[in-house]
Design an enzyme around this catalytic site. Structure first.
Site, PDB file in Angstrom:
ATOM      1  N   TYR A 182      32.270  14.803  59.047  1.00 50.09           N
ATOM      2  CA  TYR A 182      31.115  14.244  59.050  1.00 50.09           C
ATOM      3  C   TYR A 182      31.138  13.291  60.323  1.00 50.09           C
ATOM      4  O   TYR A 182      30.369  12.239  60.424  1.00 50.09           O
ATOM      5  CB  TYR A 182      30.952  13.551  57.750  1.00 50.09           C
ATOM      6  N   GLY A 208      34.757  16.731  46.933  1.00 39.24           N
ATOM      7  CA  GLY A 208      34.180  15.337  46.795  1.00 39.24           C
ATOM      8  C   GLY A 208      35.574  14.271  47.048  1.00 39.24           C
ATOM      9  O   GLY A 208      35.324  13.170  47.035  1.00 39.24           O
ATOM     10  N   CYS A 242      19.786   2.151  71.645  1.00 38.56           N
ATOM     11  CA  CYS A 242      18.981   1.149  71.348  1.00 38.56           C
ATOM     12  C   CYS A 242      18.371   0.738  69.929  1.00 38.56           C
ATOM     13  O   CYS A 242      17.190   0.894  69.873  1.00 38.56           O
ATOM     14  CB  CYS A 242      17.469   1.338  72.321  1.00 38.56           C
ATOM     15  N   GLU A 243      19.144   0.557  69.238  1.00 43.30           N
ATOM     16  CA  GLU A 243      19.049   0.084  67.863  1.00 43.30           C
ATOM     17  C   GLU A 243      20.080  -1.147  67.439  1.00 43.30           C
ATOM     18  O   GLU A 243      21.205  -0.698  67.645  1.00 43.30           O
ATOM     19  CB  GLU A 243      19.306   1.274  66.983  1.00 43.30           C
ATOM     20  N   GLU A 273      35.408  23.350  46.762  1.00 44.35           N
ATOM     21  CA  GLU A 273      34.945  23.119  47.873  1.00 44.35           C
ATOM     22  C   GLU A 273      34.900  21.747  48.649  1.00 44.35           C
ATOM     23  O   GLU A 273      34.309  20.939  48.836  1.00 44.35           O
ATOM     24  CB  GLU A 273      32.952  23.031  47.601  1.00 44.35           C
ATOM     25  N   PRO A 274      36.200  21.796  48.954  1.00 43.48           N
ATOM     26  CA  PRO A 274      36.764  20.366  49.479  1.00 43.48           C
ATOM     27  C   PRO A 274      36.217  20.258  51.256  1.00 43.48           C
ATOM     28  O   PRO A 274      36.252  21.349  51.868  1.00 43.48           O
ATOM     29  CB  PRO A 274      38.324  20.388  49.539  1.00 43.48           C
ATOM     30  N   GLY A 275      35.833  19.403  51.438  1.00 48.15           N
ATOM     31  CA  GLY A 275      35.691  19.088  52.983  1.00 48.15           C
ATOM     32  C   GLY A 275      36.409  18.101  53.599  1.00 48.15           C
ATOM     33  O   GLY A 275      37.497  18.145  54.048  1.00 48.15           O
ATOM     34  N   ARG A 276      36.051  16.549  53.240  1.00 43.00           N
ATOM     35  CA  ARG A 276      36.538  15.471  53.765  1.00 43.00           C
ATOM     36  C   ARG A 276      38.283  15.485  53.658  1.00 43.00           C
ATOM     37  O   ARG A 276      38.818  15.266  54.865  1.00 43.00           O
ATOM     38  CB  ARG A 276      36.063  14.463  53.259  1.00 43.00           C
ATOM     39  N   TYR A 288      26.354   4.535  56.362  1.00 40.47           N
ATOM     40  CA  TYR A 288      26.854   4.114  54.978  1.00 40.47           C
ATOM     41  C   TYR A 288      27.598   3.041  55.048  1.00 40.47           C
ATOM     42  O   TYR A 288      28.542   2.427  54.174  1.00 40.47           O
ATOM     43  CB  TYR A 288      27.995   5.122  54.510  1.00 40.47           C
TER      44      TYR A 288
HETATM   45  N1  LLP Z   1      30.285  20.947  48.148  1.00 35.17           N
HETATM   46  C1  LLP Z   1      28.828  20.487  48.151  1.00 35.17           C
HETATM   47  C2  LLP Z   1      28.001  21.238  47.541  1.00 35.17           C
HETATM   48  C3  LLP Z   1      28.721  19.420  49.211  1.00 35.17           C
HETATM   49  O1  LLP Z   1      27.395  18.909  49.169  1.00 35.17           O
HETATM   50  C4  LLP Z   1      29.511  18.779  49.742  1.00 35.17           C
HETATM   51  C5  LLP Z   1      29.320  17.487  50.576  1.00 35.17           C
HETATM   52  C6  LLP Z   1      30.816  19.315  49.569  1.00 35.17           C
HETATM   53  C7  LLP Z   1      31.236  20.390  48.776  1.00 35.17           C
HETATM   54  C8  LLP Z   1      31.994  18.555  50.360  1.00 35.17           C
HETATM   55  O2  LLP Z   1      32.209  17.253  49.884  1.00 35.17           O
HETATM   56  P1  LLP Z   1      33.686  16.429  50.470  1.00 35.17           P
HETATM   57  O3  LLP Z   1      34.806  17.269  49.683  1.00 35.17           O
HETATM   58  O4  LLP Z   1      33.449  16.503  51.787  1.00 35.17           O
HETATM   59  O5  LLP Z   1      33.342  15.229  49.898  1.00 35.17           O
HETATM   60  N2  LLP Z   1      27.993  12.742  55.276  1.00 35.17           N
HETATM   61  C9  LLP Z   1      28.661  11.888  54.300  1.00 35.17           C
HETATM   62  C10 LLP Z   1      29.437  12.967  53.235  1.00 35.17           C
HETATM   63  C11 LLP Z   1      28.330  14.129  52.693  1.00 35.17           C
HETATM   64  C12 LLP Z   1      28.862  14.920  52.023  1.00 35.17           C
HETATM   65  C13 LLP Z   1      27.761  15.864  51.684  1.00 35.17           C
HETATM   66  N3  LLP Z   1      28.150  17.091  50.822  1.00 35.17           N
HETATM   67  C14 LLP Z   1      29.875  11.090  54.535  1.00 35.17           C
HETATM   68  O6  LLP Z   1      29.955  10.983  55.953  1.00 35.17           O
HETATM   69  O7  LLP Z   1      30.519  10.446  53.929  1.00 35.17           O
END
Ligand code: LLP
Length: 414
Positions: free
Chosen positions: A387, A243, A358-359, A288-291, A331
């Protein structure tokens, strides 16, 4: 820094090993995502360092970017993954992740997905409802297999992010609160032969900056962890989710690195306070890092097709749009717009950068001040490694963008 200007041209990589963005993107002939692998590695190391005081396992959230080359590198660097579909589990296995490095989250796992994950012998299923737990038990019995699970808790906190990416508030579909405990405990007690509860998991939302709220959510979840222990379950994992955000409005990354370090320090102190100084021998802390790992690595490069001067606006119409980068439309996200080849002239204009879809929501950036643009100019949308391609579609039957990986200054098709 993954992207920087040298002699007026945008480069990708480091000061000593870089490639020229225009030279990479032009020959592709269509919108192109470029990813700087070195930047991702640097961030993985920083995440690791932030949690060095705990026994931590990083499970990269594949949903942020499931490019096979990125997954392959992350596997080689020793990371694990957090997945949310059988498709992501398959991609992770194909990229070289051992099943013991894979956790599987998500509210809607189908029977087929549970069967697949259990058969592969993955590390943990993150369970989101009592009904899902029952389905997992039945599936394991039918297959004659066992599985480790974690219960996803919903700590009911407000992480102050965009409402579409808030997940730990009581009105969200994710996780469970303490009212679910009697049913969960009853199912667990009658299924000890097939399901083992290893711990709890939480993830309260994305694009987060408020560490107080993250800490509050962890502490609330620790209280539930203690309740399960009091019920006789020996838990040895705790999953704090992902997150952490980045500031899309600036290329200054110092705040996010400082936040990551503080986050690690604060949670290390929290776990030591609640579980003792020897917490590392008792608990594995999953993250669980993503972004924060992949967003800054990515740049979406597009070509200006037309300049259209309407009475109210000047539009730069490009060959990419909401079908390739949905975040601005969905967003109201703001990705910095980078001219790939800086103009010498100081003349500029304020543009709305719009795509071919076309939006009227197909606006990538509104009112951005840029040097005067012309047909054929290249523009980059910064920080689109998370993302970005992952949420792309073929809407209006457009092709998907090309993806290029840059490593040590050299590019390859990903
Ligand atoms: N763990 C779980 C269970 C999640 O649902 C998510 C993201 C993550 C970890 C990773 O979160 P992060 O570290 O990336 O914040 N599409 C949106 C973001 C959706 C996130 C969904 N879940 C955007 O473009 O901002």
């Amino acid at each position: 820094m993954a992207y920087f200007y040298r002699d007026g041209k945008l480069k990708v990589g480091t000061e000593t090993a870089f490639a020229d963005v225009a030279e990479l993107a032009r020959p592709q002939g269509r919108p192109t995502y470029i990813y700087d692998i070195g930047d991702i590695e640097k961030r993985l190391r920083a995440y690791d360092a932030a949690f060095k005081g705990l026994n931590t396992a990083i499970h990269y959230a594949v949903k942020a970017n499931s490019n096979p080359s990125i997954l392959k590198r992350l596997a080689q660097w020793g990371a694990g993954v957090d997945t949310v579909s059988a498709g992501e589990v398959k991609k992770a296995i194909a990229a070289g992740f051992a099943p013991s490095k894979i956790i599987f989250s998500g509210v809607a796992k189908t029977k087929a997905e549970i069967e697949y994950a259990v058969t592969q012998g993955i590390k943990q299923l993150n369970v989101e409802s009592p009904a899902e737990l029952k389905r997992i038990v039945a599936t394991c019995r039918a297959l004659g297999k066992t599985v480790d699970v974690a219960f996803r808790m919903n700590p009911d906190v407000d992480p102050k992010t965009h409402p579409y990416i808030t997940t730990g508030f009581r009105e969200n579909k994710f996780g469970m609160d303490e009212s679910f405990l009697p049913e969960l405990l009853a199912t667990l007690r009658e299924s000890k032969d097939v399901v083992r509860l290893r711990g709890l998991t939480m993830h309260i939302g994305s694009l987060l900056f408020d560490l107080d709220v993250l800490q509050e959510a962890v502490e609330k979840t620790i209280a539930v962890h203690k309740r399960f222990e009091a019920e006789g379950f020996a838990l040895d994992r705790f999953d704090i989710g992902g997150g952490l955000g980045i500031r899309y409005e600036t290329d200054d990354t110092s705040e996010e690195f400082a936040m990551l370090a503080t986050y690690g320090e604060r949670l290390t102190a929290v776990f030591k306070k609640h579980f003792g100084a020897d917490v590392s021998s008792k608990l594995e802390i999953l993250t669980e890092p993503g972004r924060i790992l992949v967003a800054r690595s990515g740049l979406l490069v597009s070509e200006v097709q037309y300049i259209k001067k309407a009475p109210a606006k000047t539009f730069a119409i490009v060959d990419t749009g909401m079908h390739h980068l949905l975040r601005p439309a969905l967003y109201q996200a703001k990705h910095r717009v980078l001219p790939i080849e800086e103009r010498k002239s100081s003349a500029g204009e304020s543009y709305d950068i719009v795509g071919p879809i076309c939006e009227s929501s197909d606006v990538l950036a509104k009112n951005v001040a840029l040097p005067l643009l012309d047909e054929g100019d290249l523009l980059g949308f910064a920080d689109s490694g998370a993302y970005g391609f992952a949420m792309a579609s073929s809407y209006n039957s457009h092709e998907f963008p090309v993806e290029l990986i840059v490593e040590n200054g050299r590019a390859s098709r990903a």
